[in-house]
Write an enzyme that holds these catalytic residues in place. Structure first.
Site, PDB file in Angstrom:
ATOM      1  N   GLU A 209      -2.592   3.089  12.077  1.00  0.00           N
ATOM      2  CA  GLU A 209      -3.316   3.695  13.074  1.00  0.00           C
ATOM      3  C   GLU A 209      -4.435   4.665  12.471  1.00  0.00           C
ATOM      4  O   GLU A 209      -5.753   4.420  12.842  1.00  0.00           O
ATOM      5  CB  GLU A 209      -2.580   4.409  13.919  1.00  0.00           C
ATOM      6  CG  GLU A 209      -1.598   3.730  14.666  1.00  0.00           C
ATOM      7  CD  GLU A 209      -0.516   3.190  13.895  1.00  0.00           C
ATOM      8  OE1 GLU A 209      -0.180   3.736  12.853  1.00  0.00           O
ATOM      9  OE2 GLU A 209       0.313   2.202  14.595  1.00  0.00           O
TER      10      GLU A 209
ATOM     11  N   GLU B  67       0.254   7.369   2.762  1.00  0.00           N
ATOM     12  CA  GLU B  67      -1.454   7.482   2.278  1.00  0.00           C
ATOM     13  C   GLU B  67      -2.188   7.290   3.550  1.00  0.00           C
ATOM     14  O   GLU B  67      -3.245   6.666   3.641  1.00  0.00           O
ATOM     15  CB  GLU B  67      -1.581   6.736   0.976  1.00  0.00           C
ATOM     16  CG  GLU B  67      -0.809   7.257  -0.016  1.00  0.00           C
ATOM     17  CD  GLU B  67      -1.585   6.740  -1.287  1.00  0.00           C
ATOM     18  OE1 GLU B  67      -2.792   6.612  -1.400  1.00  0.00           O
ATOM     19  OE2 GLU B  67      -0.927   6.948  -2.215  1.00  0.00           O
TER      20      GLU B  67
ATOM     21  N   ARG C 158      15.013 -26.769  -0.969  1.00  0.00           N
ATOM     22  CA  ARG C 158      15.769 -26.738   0.028  1.00  0.00           C
ATOM     23  C   ARG C 158      15.561 -27.956   1.030  1.00  0.00           C
ATOM     24  O   ARG C 158      14.402 -28.046   1.661  1.00  0.00           O
ATOM     25  CB  ARG C 158      15.584 -25.465   0.872  1.00  0.00           C
ATOM     26  CG  ARG C 158      16.142 -25.274   2.156  1.00  0.00           C
ATOM     27  CD  ARG C 158      17.730 -25.066   1.667  1.00  0.00           C
ATOM     28  NE  ARG C 158      18.554 -24.901   3.115  1.00  0.00           N
ATOM     29  CZ  ARG C 158      20.071 -24.738   3.275  1.00  0.00           C
ATOM     30  NH1 ARG C 158      20.776 -24.942   1.919  1.00  0.00           N
ATOM     31  NH2 ARG C 158      20.383 -24.762   4.305  1.00  0.00           N
TER      32      ARG C 158
ATOM     33  N   ASP D  98      -9.107   8.556  -0.457  1.00  0.00           N
ATOM     34  CA  ASP D  98     -10.394   7.317  -0.350  1.00  0.00           C
ATOM     35  C   ASP D  98      -9.977   6.679  -1.543  1.00  0.00           C
ATOM     36  O   ASP D  98     -10.218   5.285  -1.864  1.00  0.00           O
ATOM     37  CB  ASP D  98     -11.740   7.838  -0.326  1.00  0.00           C
ATOM     38  CG  ASP D  98     -12.141   8.205   0.901  1.00  0.00           C
ATOM     39  OD1 ASP D  98     -11.518   7.954   1.832  1.00  0.00           O
ATOM     40  OD2 ASP D  98     -13.186   8.810   1.074  1.00  0.00           O
TER      41      ASP D  98
ATOM     42  N   ILE E 132      11.411 -18.499   6.170  1.00  0.00           N
ATOM     43  CA  ILE E 132      11.295 -19.764   5.557  1.00  0.00           C
ATOM     44  C   ILE E 132      12.722 -20.040   4.941  1.00  0.00           C
ATOM     45  O   ILE E 132      13.099 -20.958   4.757  1.00  0.00           O
ATOM     46  CB  ILE E 132      10.376 -19.978   4.645  1.00  0.00           C
ATOM     47  CG1 ILE E 132       8.814 -19.995   5.307  1.00  0.00           C
ATOM     48  CG2 ILE E 132      10.132 -20.967   3.616  1.00  0.00           C
ATOM     49  CD1 ILE E 132       7.694 -19.793   4.614  1.00  0.00           C
TER      50      ILE E 132
ATOM     51  N   GLY F 189       1.812  15.374   9.283  1.00  0.00           N
ATOM     52  CA  GLY F 189       1.690  14.121   8.263  1.00  0.00           C
ATOM     53  C   GLY F 189       0.158  13.810   8.583  1.00  0.00           C
ATOM     54  O   GLY F 189      -0.622  13.860   7.894  1.00  0.00           O
TER      55      GLY F 189
ATOM     56  N   GLU G 198       3.692  17.641   5.345  1.00  0.00           N
ATOM     57  CA  GLU G 198       4.999  18.646   5.949  1.00  0.00           C
ATOM     58  C   GLU G 198       5.575  18.251   6.797  1.00  0.00           C
ATOM     59  O   GLU G 198       5.195  17.265   7.414  1.00  0.00           O
ATOM     60  CB  GLU G 198       4.133  19.952   5.780  1.00  0.00           C
ATOM     61  CG  GLU G 198       3.430  20.746   4.697  1.00  0.00           C
ATOM     62  CD  GLU G 198       2.839  22.203   5.374  1.00  0.00           C
ATOM     63  OE1 GLU G 198       3.219  22.609   6.208  1.00  0.00           O
ATOM     64  OE2 GLU G 198       2.147  22.640   4.133  1.00  0.00           O
TER      65      GLU G 198
ATOM     66  N   ARG H  94      -5.882   4.911  -1.879  1.00  0.00           N
ATOM     67  CA  ARG H  94      -5.102   4.107  -0.820  1.00  0.00           C
ATOM     68  C   ARG H  94      -5.263   2.778  -1.377  1.00  0.00           C
ATOM     69  O   ARG H  94      -4.415   1.913  -0.963  1.00  0.00           O
ATOM     70  CB  ARG H  94      -6.131   4.222   0.417  1.00  0.00           C
ATOM     71  CG  ARG H  94      -5.532   5.300   1.374  1.00  0.00           C
ATOM     72  CD  ARG H  94      -6.238   5.701   2.678  1.00  0.00           C
ATOM     73  NE  ARG H  94      -5.943   6.701   3.402  1.00  0.00           N
ATOM     74  CZ  ARG H  94      -6.631   7.504   4.247  1.00  0.00           C
ATOM     75  NH1 ARG H  94      -7.917   7.357   4.183  1.00  0.00           N
ATOM     76  NH2 ARG H  94      -5.803   8.585   4.919  1.00  0.00           N
TER      77      ARG H  94
ATOM     78  N   LEU I 278       1.078  16.869  -0.012  1.00  0.00           N
ATOM     79  CA  LEU I 278      -0.030  17.017   1.288  1.00  0.00           C
ATOM     80  C   LEU I 278       0.850  17.384   2.372  1.00  0.00           C
ATOM     81  O   LEU I 278       0.859  18.232   3.187  1.00  0.00           O
ATOM     82  CB  LEU I 278      -0.997  15.883   1.322  1.00  0.00           C
ATOM     83  CG  LEU I 278      -1.858  16.319   2.534  1.00  0.00           C
ATOM     84  CD1 LEU I 278      -2.773  17.642   2.231  1.00  0.00           C
ATOM     85  CD2 LEU I 278      -2.995  14.889   2.958  1.00  0.00           C
TER      86      LEU I 278
END
Ligand SMILES: Cc1cc2nc3c(=O)[nH]c(=O)nc-3n(C[C@H](O)[C@H](O)[C@H](O)COP(=O)(O)OP(=O)(O)OC[C@H]3O[C@@H](n4cnc5c(N)ncnc54)[C@H](O)[C@@H]3O)c2cc1C
Length: 392
Positions: free
Chosen positions: A370, A366, A268, A240, A340, A131, A127, A243, A125
């Site tokens: 945002e 995908e 540790r 849909d 950690i 996007g 290019e 994702r 999809l």
């Protein structure tokens, strides 16, 4: 047995995938990352163990076990290797156009070969200039007798160069905006089609990401998916459904990093005791585990909605919410895992820096985070309108 979101049968299948992932894929993960080579041995492993078939209905050679279980499979593999999990998610992404809009003949020809893994799939999809704004694409498909002639290019396409079948979107009416886009099936050996280059990347290093070029590329008119002008809607319906595959990849990465950090914190020692006994480390671990479980709730809810036949309008929001939450959790949790492990988290001898690099892409492809927020808000506003009208 601890309480589980899955039923007994689903747990059994998860156990099988978990064993394959831990015994056969985990030992390869660091090497796949370091070599940047496409893991054909993992593809072969999936073929031998019918893993691709988890994503398909029985009538097309699949196992018919449903969406929830397919997401669980991606999650389990991503716990050990994000690139190998992406192989599954993209096979589904590249199959969905056929499943949702393919004719019976198209489905009969291709779905069994995708379910067995004989053919790998891709979805094209994006290019270079389009996007998030995919309707701004410039690739064209001109009707010429019993063929369409494709001209243009696509950028950032996963499985470029290894896929045998591409779902390609192009403008059949360059001035028609969204309604001018159509979807096509393209076979990799079609004259006029080429993979121009592969991109070096931050993470998911074994996955190919490439630029596709079409020059007077003739494909049979029978390769049109759905009708002319229906391509944008097909592309969005596919996303849909797909994702949550990225969400599952993200959740697996997050859980894998949490598991590793937990084990590390048990052994540790600083200031005379394991770091897992220090409350600030405990707080990090608690937050990481809680965030993973919250993300899992949204993801599995989507899987159940699909398996129980929820309508498409409901899936849009649930899908975007799962992707948004799981992607953000993956980035936050893997960053904490590196913390950690301290200095050891930052070096390649330990896997958590790989998890952190792999996590980032789940916030981008995908649909960026945002864009997920825009989709969720749009659906919320639509739902509110319906609610207010019903109340009036
Ligand atoms: C490794 C990798 C694999 C990929 N695989 C595939 C694939 O298989 N198939 C495929 O088709 N594509 C694929 N993509 C492309 C990917 O989906 C796009 O990169 C992504 O959708 C973002 O598009 P863009 O890069 O053009 O960013 P842009 O659209 O230019 O966005 C730039 C920034 O602006 C933000 N933004 C854009 N519009 C808005 C808005 N309206 N409101 C608020 N913020 C906005 C974005 O969120 C982002 O932060 C892949 C990308 C990568 C890196």
């Amino acid at each position: 047995m601890p309480w589980d979101l899955l039923n007994v049968e689903q747990r059994e299948l998860r156990g099988l995938v978990r064993t394959v992932a831990r015994e056969r894929i985990a030992p390869r993960a660091a090497e796949i990352d370091a070599s940047h080579e496409f893991p054909w041995d993992v593809v072969e492993l999936y073929r031998e163990n019918d893993v691709f078939a988890l994503f398909h209905e029985e009538e097309f050679g699949g196992l018919g076990t449903g969406t929830l279980l397919s997401l669980v499979a991606i999650e389990e593999v991503a716990r050990v290797c994000a690139t190998s999990a992406l192989l599954l998610a993209v096979q589904e992404l590249g199959s969905l156009g056929l499943k949702l809009a393919g004719s019976e003949a198209q489905q009969q020809e291709w779905l069994p070969r995708l379910a067995s893994g004989e053919v790998l799939a891709a979805y094209a999809l994006t290019e270079s200039g389009s996007g998030s704004d995919s309707a701004a694409m410039r690739t064209t498909a001109r009707r010429d007798g019993d063929a369409y002639v494709l001209d243009g290019s696509k950028r950032f396409i996963t499985n470029a160069g290894v896929a045998g079948l591409y779902t390609v979107f192009a403008k059949t009416d360059p001035d028609g905006g969204h309604a001018g886009i159509s979807a096509f099936l393209l076979e990799a050996d079609t004259p006029g089609f080429a993979v121009a280059r592969l991109e070096p990347k931050l993470g998911i290093a074994g996955s190919t990401t490439g630029e596709l070029v079409f020059e007077e590329c003739r494909i049979p008119a029978a390769n049109l998916l759905g009708s002319e002008g229906e391509g944008f809607r097909i592309a969005m319906r596919i996303l849909d459904r797909s994702r949550p595959g990225v969400a599952a990849q993200a959740l697996g990465i997050a859980q894998g990093a949490t598991d590793y950090a937990l084990e590390y914190a048990k052994t540790r020692e600083t200031m005379g005791r394991p770091i897992g006994q220090h409350q600030l480390i405990q707080a990090k671990l608690a937050d990481m585990e809680t965030e993973c479980e919250a993300a899992r709730g949204l993801l599995y809810r989507f899987g159940r909605m699909c398996d129980e036949g929820a309508d498409e309008a409901e899936l849009t929001k649930a899908s975007a919410m799962a992707k948004l939450k799981c992607g953000d959790v993956a980035m936050a949790v893997t960053t904490e895992a590196v913390q950690i492990l301290g200095g050891y988290g930052y070096i390649k001898e330990y896997p958590v820096e790989r998890y952190m690099r792999d996590a980032k892409i789940t916030q981008i492809y995908e649909g960026t985070q945002e864009i997920q927020r825009l989709v969720i808000a749009r659906e919320m506003l639509r739902e509110t309108r319906v609610f207010l009208q019903a109340d009036a």
